[in-house]
Design a protein around this motif. Structure first.
Motif, PDB file in Angstrom:
ATOM      1  N   PHE A   2      32.940  41.375  50.454  1.00  0.00           N
ATOM      2  CA  PHE A   2      33.643  42.569  49.990  1.00  0.00           C
ATOM      3  C   PHE A   2      34.794  42.189  49.069  1.00  0.00           C
ATOM      4  O   PHE A   2      35.029  42.820  48.036  1.00  0.00           O
ATOM      5  N   ASN A   3      35.493  41.066  49.487  1.00  0.00           N
ATOM      6  CA  ASN A   3      36.629  40.605  48.679  1.00  0.00           C
ATOM      7  C   ASN A   3      36.188  40.135  47.305  1.00  0.00           C
ATOM      8  O   ASN A   3      36.861  40.389  46.309  1.00  0.00           O
ATOM      9  N   LYS A   6      35.543  43.085  45.203  1.00  0.00           N
ATOM     10  CA  LYS A   6      36.818  43.679  44.859  1.00  0.00           C
ATOM     11  C   LYS A   6      37.454  42.923  43.683  1.00  0.00           C
ATOM     12  O   LYS A   6      38.006  43.515  42.744  1.00  0.00           O
ATOM     13  N   GLN A   7      37.323  41.565  43.785  1.00  0.00           N
ATOM     14  CA  GLN A   7      37.910  40.736  42.726  1.00  0.00           C
ATOM     15  C   GLN A   7      37.204  40.978  41.392  1.00  0.00           C
ATOM     16  O   GLN A   7      37.851  41.115  40.344  1.00  0.00           O
ATOM     17  N   GLY A   9      35.658  43.623  40.528  1.00  0.00           N
ATOM     18  CA  GLY A   9      36.081  44.955  40.086  1.00  0.00           C
ATOM     19  C   GLY A   9      37.433  44.902  39.417  1.00  0.00           C
ATOM     20  O   GLY A   9      37.640  45.493  38.343  1.00  0.00           O
ATOM     21  N   ARG A  10      38.354  44.167  40.046  1.00  0.00           N
ATOM     22  CA  ARG A  10      39.703  44.100  39.488  1.00  0.00           C
ATOM     23  C   ARG A  10      39.690  43.420  38.118  1.00  0.00           C
ATOM     24  O   ARG A  10      40.386  43.847  37.209  1.00  0.00           O
TER      25      ARG A  10
END
Lengths: 495, 261
Positions: A2-3, A6-7, A9-10
Motif C-alpha cells: 500500500f505504501n 502511495k509513493q 501516487g505521490r
C-alpha cells in the motif's frame, strides 16, 4: 505494498499537481441548503452525465464489432445480438442509457428553469446546456440510422426530404448529409462519423465548458419567494451565502452519487428486462412492410407534422424547430433578473405545463399514428363474428367487398382496423343507403380524406357493400332516415 | 467534513450497499435467461420467407374467412365436409389464381398477389390437414366440381324439375322464389338478389349447397335441419339442377323465370 502505491501516487501528484488542482474544486463551497432535502433537486445533471459515461463505454464496445458498411451493418448487429456473449446487453444498455440521458436532461432543464437558476450570472451555463440537449438529440437521431434496418433508412429518407426543402441550399445539405443524392453506403459512413466522432466530440467540449461554468459561477441556492436576482448585487449576496456554505465533497456529491447509481440501476434493469431495440427486417428497399417511425424523442414532431395541414408542413419542418431552439437559447436573455421561486413566476409554471402537455399529447399521437392506414387489415383483421352472424347472403357478400376493397385499412369495425376514417360499427344509424352510395362513390367532397371508389367497384359490389353497411347498427335501432322516409335501396339491389 | 455529514455518509453507504444488493438480485433473478435476451426466432423474416401455416393464414385469409377458419363473411374453410370434397390441387389453384366470378382474389405473385407458389401450396396443404374431419364421413358426399355447366334457358319440364328440388331443399328457409323470409331484418335472407348472384360463381354456389354454412346455421345438402322430416339428401345431379336454377335467376331474375313458364 500500500505504501509503495502511495509513493508512486505521490510521485505523479507532485509532478502533475492533481490534488492541488482537483481538491479545491471538489471542496468548493456550495449553498448550505444542499445538505438538506432541497439538495435532491441538484442531482439530475450529474446523473445525465453518468449515463453519458455509460454511453461512451458501451459505445466503444459496440464500435469494436459494428461495421459501418451498408452490406455489413445489419449482419454485425445480428452478430452482436446472437453470437457475441452479452453483445445484446451492450446494445440494450446503449439504447436505454441514451434514452435515460434524454429524460434526465429534460428533467434537469425543467428543474433549472422552474428554479430560475438560469438567471444572472448563469446565462451562459444555460446556453451551453441547450447545446448539450441539441447534441444529445443529434446522437439519438444518428444512432437510430446506424441500426440500418428499413425503419432506419426510411426514417433517414424522411429527414433527407425535409432537409431538401431548405430554400437554395437544400440540395447541398442533402448531399452533405447523405453523401450523395440518395441514401446508400456513403450515408451510413457519414452518420457513423457523426455519431462516433463529430457529435460526441462537440458534446464533450460543451460539457467541459458547462462544468467549468458550474464551478465558476457556483451552484444557485434553492429559490425563496421574495429573494430577487439583481445583477448589481447578486455576486456580493451569493458570496456571503457561500461563507455559510458546505463543501461539495460531502453531502452534495453523495446525493449525486446515490441518484446516479439509482439511474444506472434502473437503466441496467430495463436493458436486461426489455433487451435491445431491433434491428427489425433486413435492409431490403423492396420490402413494402417498413414502418418508418422516428425514435421516441422525435415522435412529438412526427405527430405534429402528420396532424398539420399540408400548407404549413414546410413551416413546421424548417422554421418551427428553429423557433423552438431559439426560444430555448433566449430563455435567460428574456429575463435574467427578478424572482426565482416558481410560486412567484406563474407564467413560467404555465409555460412548463403547456409545453409538457403538448409534448405528451403529440408523442402519444406520434406513437399510435392513427392517421396511418393499417395496410394489412383487409386480409388480416377478421370481420367481427357478431357482424357475420344473422346476416343475409347479400350482406355477407358486402362484408367480403368491405375487406376486399381495403375499406378496413382505414375504417375499423368494433375498434379493430385502421383509424384514419371513422369506425363504421354503427354507420347504419347515421347514413342512409343513398348517402352511403354517394360517400363511397365520390369520397369526401373537395378532395378530402376519403378517396372516391365509384370507379373502383362494380354496381353489384356497391349494392352489396351498402347493404352490409346499412345493416351495421344495434339490434334495437332503426336505420338512418327510417323516421322520415321508407328505406331506399340501391339501384339494382334486392327487394 | 463535519460529524453531521459523516453520519450521512454512513446512511449513504448503507443505501449504496442496499442498491448494490437490489441490483444483484435483479441480475440473478434473470440468471442467464434475462428476458431481454433476443431470440433469433423472433427475428423478422421477409414476407416471402414465411413458411408457417398459422402465420400465413392469419395475415392473408383471416380477414374474410374468419380468425379460426369459420364465422367470416366468406365461406368457411374450417369445415370438414368442404375439406373432404375439395381436391388439394383445386384448393391450390383457387388460392393462387383466385376464383373467377367471385370476390376471392388471386394470391400468387404471378397473378399480382403477395404469396410465393410455395406459400400457396403450404396454405392449401394446411387447410387440408388442419381442418379435416377426425372421424370418417358417414356418407359419401357429392362430387365437388360442377359436372356440366347449366343452360340458361331450360325446357319447361326441366325447369319444373328444378323448382321441385328447390322447394324440397331450399324454399323452407329462402322462400318459394328465393326472396328470403320477408319482414325479417336478418335471417337466411334473399338468394335471388341480382347483386348476390352476380358476385358468386356456379362452382361456389355448388359448394355452398353441398356444405351449407355450418357456422351460420345453413344445413348441408344432407341434413334435415330446417327441412321436412321425410327429406332425403339431394344427389349430385340434383345439386347441378339447383345451381342451374340459380344461374337462371342470375341471368333473367327469379320473377321473370316464373313468368316465362
Amino acid at each position: 505494498m500500500f505504501n509503495l502505491l502511495k509513493q508512486i501516487g505521490r510521485w505523479f501528484d507532485v509532478r502533475l499537481g492533481i490534488s492541488d488542482t482537483l481538491m479545491p474544486m471538489m471542496r468548493h463551497p456550495v449553498p448550505r441548503e444542499i445538505e438538506g432535502p432541497l439538495g435532491w433537486w441538484y442531482v439530475f445533471g450529474s446523473a445525465a452525465m453518468t449515463l453519458f459515461l455509460i454511453q461512451i463505454l458501451t459505445g466503444i464496445g459496440l464500435a469494436l464489432v459494428y461495421v459501418p458498411a451498408a452490406d455489413k451493418a445489419y449482419e454485425s448487429l445480428l452478430y452482436l445480438n446472437y453470437q457475441q456473449p452479452l453483445g445484446w446487453y451492450l446494445r440494450a444498455l446503449h439504447y436505454y442509457a441514451g434514452s435515460g440521458m434524454v429524460v434526465l436532461l429534460l428533467v434537469h432543464m425543467t428543474q433549472v428553469f422552474m428554479h430560475g437558476a438560469y438567471k444572472y450570472p448563469r446565462e451562459l451555463t444555460w446556453v451551453l446546456g441547450v447545446f448539450l440537449l441539441i447534441c444529445t438529440m443529434g446522437m439519438f437521431f444518428s444512432g437510430q440510422i446506424l441500426r440500418w434496418d428499413p425503419d432506419a433508412y426510411w426514417g433517414l429518407a424522411v429527414a433527407g426530404s425535409m432537409a431538401g426543402r431548405v430554400p437554395v441550399i437544400g440540395p447541398r445539405i442533402v448531399h452533405l448529409l447523405l453523401g450523395g443524392e440518395i441514401i446508400g453506403g456513403d450515408s451510413l459512413s457519414r452518420f457513423f462519423a457523426l455519431h462516433v466522432f463529430v457529435i460526441p466530440g462537440a458534446l464533450i467540449a460543451f460539457l467541459a465548458v458547462h462544468l467549468w461554468l458550474v464551478l465558476k459561477c457556483g451552484v444557485s441556492t434553492p429559490p425563496v419567494a421574495g429573494q430577487v436576482v439583481d445583477p448589481n448585487t447578486y455576486d456580493a449576496t451569493y458570496h456571503e451565502e457561500l461563507k455559510r456554505g458546505v463543501p461539495f465533497l460531502g453531502d452534495a456529491i453523495l446525493k449525486d452519487v446515490l441518484f446516479s447509481s439509482l439511474a444506472v440501476i434502473v437503466v441496467v434493469a430495463i436493458a436486461a428486462i426489455v433487451g435491445p431495440k431491433g434491428p427489425t427486417a433486413p435492409p431490403d428497399p423492396t420490402l413494402a412492410g417498413a414502418n418508418p417511425r422516428p425514435e421516441w424523442p422525435f415522435l412529438w414532431l412526427f405527430g405534429l407534422l402528420s396532424l398539420s395541414p399540408p400548407s404549413v408542413e414546410t413551416f413546421i419542418m424548417l422554421v418551427f424547430p428553429v423557433i423552438v431552439i431559439a426560444i430555448l437559447f433566449l430563455v435567460p436573455f428574456i429575463s435574467n433578473r427578478g424572482e426565482r421561486a416558481p410560486s412567484r413566476r406563474p407564467a413560467a409554471v404555465l409555460f412548463v405545463i403547456v409545453a409538457y402537455t403538448a409534448l405528451g399529447a403529440l408523442t402519444y399521437e406520434g406513437a399510435t399514428a392513427p392517421w396511418s392506414p393499417k395496410m394489412t387489415a383487409w386480409s388480416g383483421d377478421p370481420v367481427p363474428e357478431n357482424f357475420v352472424k344473422e346476416r343475409s347472403p347479400v350482406e355477407l357478400q358486402g362484408a367480403v367487398v368491405f375487406q376486399y376493397k381495403n375499406c378496413r385499412n382505414c375504417h375499423a369495425l368494433d375498434g379493430v382496423g385502421g383509424r384514419r376514417g371513422p369506425d363504421l360499427s354503427n354507420v347504419g344509424t347515421r347514413m342512409t343507403a343513398n348517402q352511403l352510395i354517394d360517400q363511397v362513390s365520390n369520397g369526401t367532397p373537395g378532395g378530402g380524406n376519403m378517396p372516391a371508389y365509384g370507379k373502383q367497384m362494380s354496381a353489384n359490389e356497391m349494392t352489396v357493400l351498402v347493404d352490409f353497411l346499412v345493416s351495421l347498427r344495434p339490434e334495437d335501432q332503426l336505420p338512418a332516415g327510417a323516421a322520415e322516409t321508407p328505406i331506399v335501396t340501391a339501384p339494382g339491389a334486392h327487394e | 467534513m463535519n460529524y453531521h455529514s459523516l453520519n450521512h455518509i454512513c446512511s449513504f453507504r448503507f443505501a449504496l450497499r442496499l442498491s448494490a444488493v437490489v441490483g444483484m438480485i435483479l441480475l440473478n433473478a434473470g440468471g442467464c435467461n434475462l428476458s431481454g435476451k433476443p431470440d433469433q426466432a423472433d427475428l423478422p423474416v421477409s414476407p416471402e420467407q414465411i413458411a408457417n401455416f398459422d402465420q400465413l393464414y392469419t395475415t392473408n385469409c383471416a380477414g374474410c374467412h374468419g380468425a379460426t377458419g369459420k364465422l367470416g363473411p366468406a365461406p368457411p374453410l374450417n369445415d370438414p365436409l368442404f375439406v373432404a370434397i375439395i381436391p388439394e390441387d383445386e384448393l391450390h389453384r383457387v388460392i393462387g389464381d383466385g376464383r373467377a366470378g367471385t370476390l376471392m382474389p388471386a394470391f400468387a405473385t404471378v397473378n399480382g398477389g403477395s404469396l410465393t407458389d410455395k406459400q400457396v401450396k403450404l396454405l392449401a396443404e394446411g387447410v387440408k390437414s388442419h381442418w379435416k374431419s377426425e372421424a370418417p364421413l358417414d356418407h359419401s358426399p357429392p362430387a365437388y366440381a360442377i359436372t356440366n355447366e347449366p343452360q340458361t334457358i331450360p325446357a319447361v319440364e326441366e325447369h319444373t324439375r328444378r323448382l321441385a328440388i328447390y322447394q324440397r331443399a331450399c324454399a323452407g328457409c329462402h322462400g318459394p322464389d328465393g326472396s328470403g323470409s320477408q319482414g325479417n331484418r336478418s335471417g337466411p335472407g334473399a338468394i335471388n338478389a341480382p347483386a348476390f348472384l352476380a358476385l358468386i360463381s356456379n362452382q361456389a354456389l355448388r359448394r355452398i349447397i353441398i356444405t351449407g354454412r355450418p357456422d351460420l346455421g345453413m344445413p348441408t345438402y344432407a341434413e334435415k335441419r330446417g327441412r321436412t322430416a321425410e327429406y332425403e339428401p339431394i344427389s349430385t345431379a340434383e345439386i347441378d339442377d339447383l345451381v342451374a336454377l340459380l344461374a337462371q335467376w342470375r341471368s333473367v331474375g327469379s320473377t321473370a323465370v316464373a313468368e316465362q313458364h
